[in-house]
Scaffold this active site. Structure first.
Site, mmCIF file in Angstrom:
data_model
loop_
_atom_site.group_PDB
_atom_site.id
_atom_site.type_symbol
_atom_site.label_atom_id
_atom_site.label_comp_id
_atom_site.label_asym_id
_atom_site.label_seq_id
_atom_site.Cartn_x
_atom_site.Cartn_y
_atom_site.Cartn_z
ATOM 1 N N GLU A 10 -12.073 -0.143 -10.204
ATOM 2 C CA GLU A 10 -11.684 -1.109 -11.233
ATOM 3 C C GLU A 10 -12.621 -1.132 -12.439
ATOM 4 O OE1 GLU A 10 -9.233 -1.863 -7.867
ATOM 5 O OE2 GLU A 10 -11.418 -1.690 -7.994
ATOM 6 N N GLU B 93 0.823 -1.207 0.000
ATOM 7 C CA GLU B 93 0.000 0.000 0.000
ATOM 8 C C GLU B 93 0.859 1.261 0.000
ATOM 9 O OE1 GLU B 93 -3.032 0.080 -0.594
ATOM 10 O OE2 GLU B 93 -3.943 -1.798 0.060
ATOM 11 N N GLU C 282 -18.437 -6.373 -2.939
ATOM 12 C CA GLU C 282 -17.041 -6.821 -2.827
ATOM 13 C C GLU C 282 -16.885 -8.259 -3.318
ATOM 14 O OE1 GLU C 282 -13.009 -5.847 -1.503
ATOM 15 O OE2 GLU C 282 -14.767 -4.869 -2.364
ATOM 16 N N ASP D 244 -4.386 -9.844 -8.273
ATOM 17 C CA ASP D 244 -4.706 -9.011 -9.427
ATOM 18 C C ASP D 244 -3.517 -8.250 -10.012
ATOM 19 O OD1 ASP D 244 -4.614 -7.584 -7.067
ATOM 20 O OD2 ASP D 244 -6.442 -6.442 -7.419
ATOM 21 N N THR E 43 -1.010 0.776 -10.855
ATOM 22 C CA THR E 43 -2.193 0.090 -10.316
ATOM 23 C C THR E 43 -2.998 0.995 -9.394
ATOM 24 O OG1 THR E 43 -2.944 -2.011 -9.383
ATOM 25 C CG2 THR E 43 -1.124 -0.901 -8.251
#
Length: 628
Positions: A478, A210, A459, A355, A564
C-alpha cells in the site's frame, strides 16, 4: 569533580539544542492533539525523528474520550488546489531548503536505472524460486524453499484457506507483472501453464473477495492485455490463443455466484466452496470491503462476456451496503450481518475491512462511467473528511497537528481506538486519483515517517503510544502504491528517494534463501516463512514502475487503472457499453404509477436471462456440481 562538570555541560547543551529545535522546527509539545510523530513535513525533521523510538504523550481531549476495543470483531477480510503539487510540496520543506535541495531535489538517471534493476531482480528472485520450489502450489515458503497449499488438516485456518485454493495462486497473480517488466517470453510461458494446468473444479473453500481480486482480476487483466489490438506492450500475440483465460475467469465467477444466493440483503456470503457452493456452516457476517469490492472485476467480466449477471450481483451488494450507512454521519461499519442487515462491527475507518470499498466506488466510476458510483464516492469522501479526519484544516498551515484519519463509531463519529493499520496507506493513492493531491502528500508523509522508523509498516500502529500494536509486516504494497501514484502526479524526485528507501529496506530486512519473507516483528526483524502472492503482483510491480519512466504504461498514450490487487486494466470505451441493453429494450409505463421495481429493473433480474434469477443461479450451480 571533572566528570560532574562534563555532565552538567552536556545537560546544558541538550537544553540549548532542545530549545533550538523547538524554535526552528516546531518539535516542542503539540498544543492540539498528540500526533504520533511530531513533524511539519520537513524531511530534515523526519530524519531526526526516525531514531526517537522512545516518546511520551500527555492526556488530551482525545484520550479522555478513548475506550479500549475490548471485543474486537473477527475479521472476514484482512485486507487540487490552485497551486501545483510540486510547489505545495516544496512549502513543506522551507525550514530545511538547503538540505532538501542537496539530498532530495534530484535523482540521477543512473541511480534510477540501478533501482529499476534492483526492483526487477527482486521480482525474479521471488518468482523464479516460486516456479522452482513451489509451483503448482499456491505460495512459496521462502525460508524452507517449498510450496504451500490450503491447510486441509485445519479448515478453520482462514488466514491460509481464505486465500489458497489449490489453483497456482502466485503464478496467476503475477501474470501481468511479467508483461509490465517486458518479459513477453515468460508471460507467454506462464499463460500456457495456466491454461494447461489450472482448474477451479476443486473442493476448496475460499474467500470470495480474495478469489476475486487475486485470481479473477489477474485472468481478466491478462486476457485484455493479450488481446488488445493496440498492443501497447509490443507484439505480444500468442499463437492459437482462444480466449482461454477469459473462459477460466468466467468459470471461476460462476463458482462464486452461490455466495449471492439465499441472502436476504443481497450482500454475499464471505466464503464459497468452488465445487459445492456455500458451506453449510458458513457464517452470516462479512466485512464491508469483502462484500463491496467485487464490482470492478465482475463489471468488466460482464462486459467481456455480454452477461449482466456478474455486474448486477456485485452492484446490488454495493447498493445494499450503501443503504445501511448511518443517517447521522453517512458512515458505514466494518462488519455486517448479511441476513439482518445489522452492523456487527460499528467501527468506521480506512483500513482492514473497509479500504477497497471506497477505492472501488471511484474506480468503478472511472471504468464504467456510472454517475451513481461517483455520487456514492463523493458522499463517502465527504463523510470521511468530516468524521474520520482529525488535526488542523490545512495540511501544513495553521495551529495544531497535521491531519490523521482515525477509527470512529459509525453512528456518532466518536473515536473507538488509538491505532491505524498499514492497509490505510493506500488512501493517499486514492486521494491522488480523486485530485486531492495536497492531502495525499500530507498523509503519505505520515506513513513514510513510520516506515523510516522501523524499515517497514507494522500491521497496526498506535498513534497515542507511538508504538506498534501488531508487529508483523507481510510485504504489503500500500505505501509503495501511494508513493508511485504521488510521483506520477507530482514528478517530485522525493518519491524516488522514498521508493529507494523502501526497496533497500525490503532487500535488507526480508530477503531469505529462496525469496522474501513476512516480517514477524518489525523491531527485531524476525521472520515468518510466507511470501504472499501480492508481493509479486503489487509490491514489486509498483517499485519497478516507479523507476521505469519509459514503461509502456507511461508512454503508450493510453490510460490505465490498477485494481486493488494491482492488476492493469485499460480505461476503454467498450467498458462504458452494456451489450445486453441493446439486446433487450425496455420502456417505463407512461400513465401507470411508478412501482418500487421498474420494468427495466425487472428485466435486469429476469427477462434478460429468460428465466427468474434464482432459477438461473441454480442451473449454473447444478451444472457446476454435475447434477444436470
Amino acid at each position: 569533580m571533572q566528570w560532574r562538570s562534563i555532565v552538567v555541560g552536556l545537560l546544558v547543551l541538550r537544553l540549548v539544542v532542545s530549545c533550538a529545535l523547538w524554535l526552528i522546527f516546531g518539535l516542542g509539545p503539540s498544543w492540539g492533539f498528540d500526533f504520533p510523530i511530531k513533524f511539519t513535513f520537513s524531511l530534515h525533521k523526519i530524519e531526526l525523528l526516525q531514531n526517537a523510538d522512545q516518546a511520551t504523550t500527555k492526556p488530551t481531549a482525545w484520550s479522555q474520550h478513548m475506550y479500549e476495543d475490548r471485543n474486537p470483531q473477527p475479521k472476514t477480510c484482512s485486507k487540487i488546489s490552485g497551486d501545483s503539487p510540486k510547489k505545495f510540496y516544496l512549502s513543506f520543506l522551507r525550514d530545511a531548503r538547503d538540505e532538501y535541495d542537496k539530498k532530495y531535489s534530484s535523482f540521477p538517471d543512473a541511480l534510477k536505472v540501478k533501482m529499476r534493476g534492483m526492483a526487477r531482480d527482486m521480482f525474479y528472485f521471488g518468482y523464479d524460486n516460486y516456479m522452482k520450489f513451489a509451483f503448482p502450489e499456491d505460495e512459496l515458503n521462502p525460508i524452507a524453499c517449498e510450496g504451500r497449499g490450503p491447510d486441509v488438516l485445519n479448515p478453520s485456518n482462514i488466514n491460509i484457506n481464505d486465500v489458497l485454493g489449490n489453483y497456482s495462486l502466485t503464478l496467476i497473480d503475477a501474470l501481468d507483472t511479467l508483461l509490465v517488466l517486458g518479459n513477453v517470453t515468460e508471460f507467454h510461458r506462464a499463460v500456457k501453464l495456466v491454461i494447461d494446468t489450472v482448474s477451479f473444479d476443486k473442493d476448496s473453500t475460499v474467500q470470495v473477495f480474495e478469489a476475486n481480486i487475486r485470481i479473477l482480476g489477474s485472468l481478466i487483466s491478462s486476457h485484455i492485455l493479450l488481446t488488445d489490438p493496440r498492443q501497447p506492450f509490443g507484439d505480444i500475440e500468442l499463437k492459437d490463443y482462444d480466449n482461454e483465460l477469459l473462459h477460466l475467469a468466467h468459470d471461476l465467477a460462476v463458482r462464486l455466484l452461490p455466495a449471492f444466493e439465499n441472502t436476504s440483503t443481497g450482500i454475499p456470503y464471505p466464503r464459497v466452496n468452488l465445487k459445492k457452493g456455500v458451506p453449510p456452516d458458513s457464517i452470516n457476517e462479512t466485512c464491508t470491503a469483502g462484500a463491496g469490492s467485487l464490482l470492478v472485476e465482475f463489471g468488466i467480466l460482464s462486459r467481456l462476456v455480454g452477461d449482466s449477471t456478474f455486474e448486477w450481483v456485485a452492484r446490488r451488494a454495493v447498493k445494499a451496503l450503501w443503504d445501511l450507512r448511518s443517517n447521522e454521519t453517512g458512515l458505514l461499519g466494518n462488519v455486517v450481518n448479511i441476513q439482518t442487515g445489522q452492523w456487527v462491527g460499528k467501527q468506521s475507518g480506512l483500513g482492514a475491512g473497509m479500504d477497497s470499498f471506497y477505492e472501488y466506488l471511484l474506480k468503478s466510476y472511472i471504468l464504467f462511467g456510472e454517475n451513481e458510483d461517483y455520487k456514492m464516492f463523493t458522499a463517502a469522501y465527504e463523510s470521511i473528511q468530516s468524521h474520520l479526519r482529525r488535526g488542523r484544516e490545512a495540511c501544513n498551515e495553521g495551529e495544531g497537528d497535521p491531519p490523521l484519519y482515525v477509527n470512529v463509531n459509525m453512528f456518532n463519529g466518536q473515536i473507538m481506538n488509538t491505532w491505524i493499520d498499514s492497509l490505510q496507506a493506500f488512501f493517499p493513492g486514492l486521494q491522488v486519483l480523486n485530485g486531492d493531491v495536497e492531502n495525499a502528500i500530507c498523509l503519505h508523509a505520515f506513513y513514510y515517517a513510520i516506515w523510516k522508523r522501523f524499515g517497514a509498516l507494522p500491521e497496526r500502529y498506535n498513534w497515542q503510544l507511538q508504538a506498534p500494536d501488531v508487529l508483523f509486516y507481510p510485504l504489503r504494497p500500500e505505501l509503495v502504491e501511494s508513493t508511485y501514484l504521488l510521483y506520477q502526479a507530482t514528478k517530485n524526485p522525493f518519491y524516488l528517494h522514498v521508493g529507494m528507501d523502501i526497496l533497500e529496506s525490503l532487500e535488507k530486512n526480508t530477503k531469505v534463501r529462496c525469496g522474501y519473507a513476512t516480517l514477524h516483528h518489525v523491531v527485531d526483524k524476525s521472520k515468518e516463512d510466507r511470501m504472499e502472492s501480492f508481493f509479486l503482483s503489487e509490491t514489486c510491480k509498483y517499485l519497478y514502475l516507479l523507476f521505469d519512466e519509459d514503461n509502456p504504461l507511461h508512454k503508450s498514450g493510453y490510460k490505465y487503472v490498477f485494481t486493488t490487487e494491482g492488476h492493469v486494466v485499460p480505461i476503454d470505451q467498450r467498458f462504458r457499453q452494456k451489450s445486453w441493453e441493446e439486446q433487450v429494450p425496455c420502456e417505463e409505463p407512461r400513465n401507470e404509477p411508478k412501482a418500487n421495481t421498474s420494468n427495466c429493473e425487472r428485466i435486469s433480474e429476469e427477462r434478460r436471462f429468460g428465466l427468474p434469477l434464482k432459477s438461473m443461479y441454480m442451473r449454473q450451480i447444478d451444472h457446476m456440481v454435475g447434477l444436470s
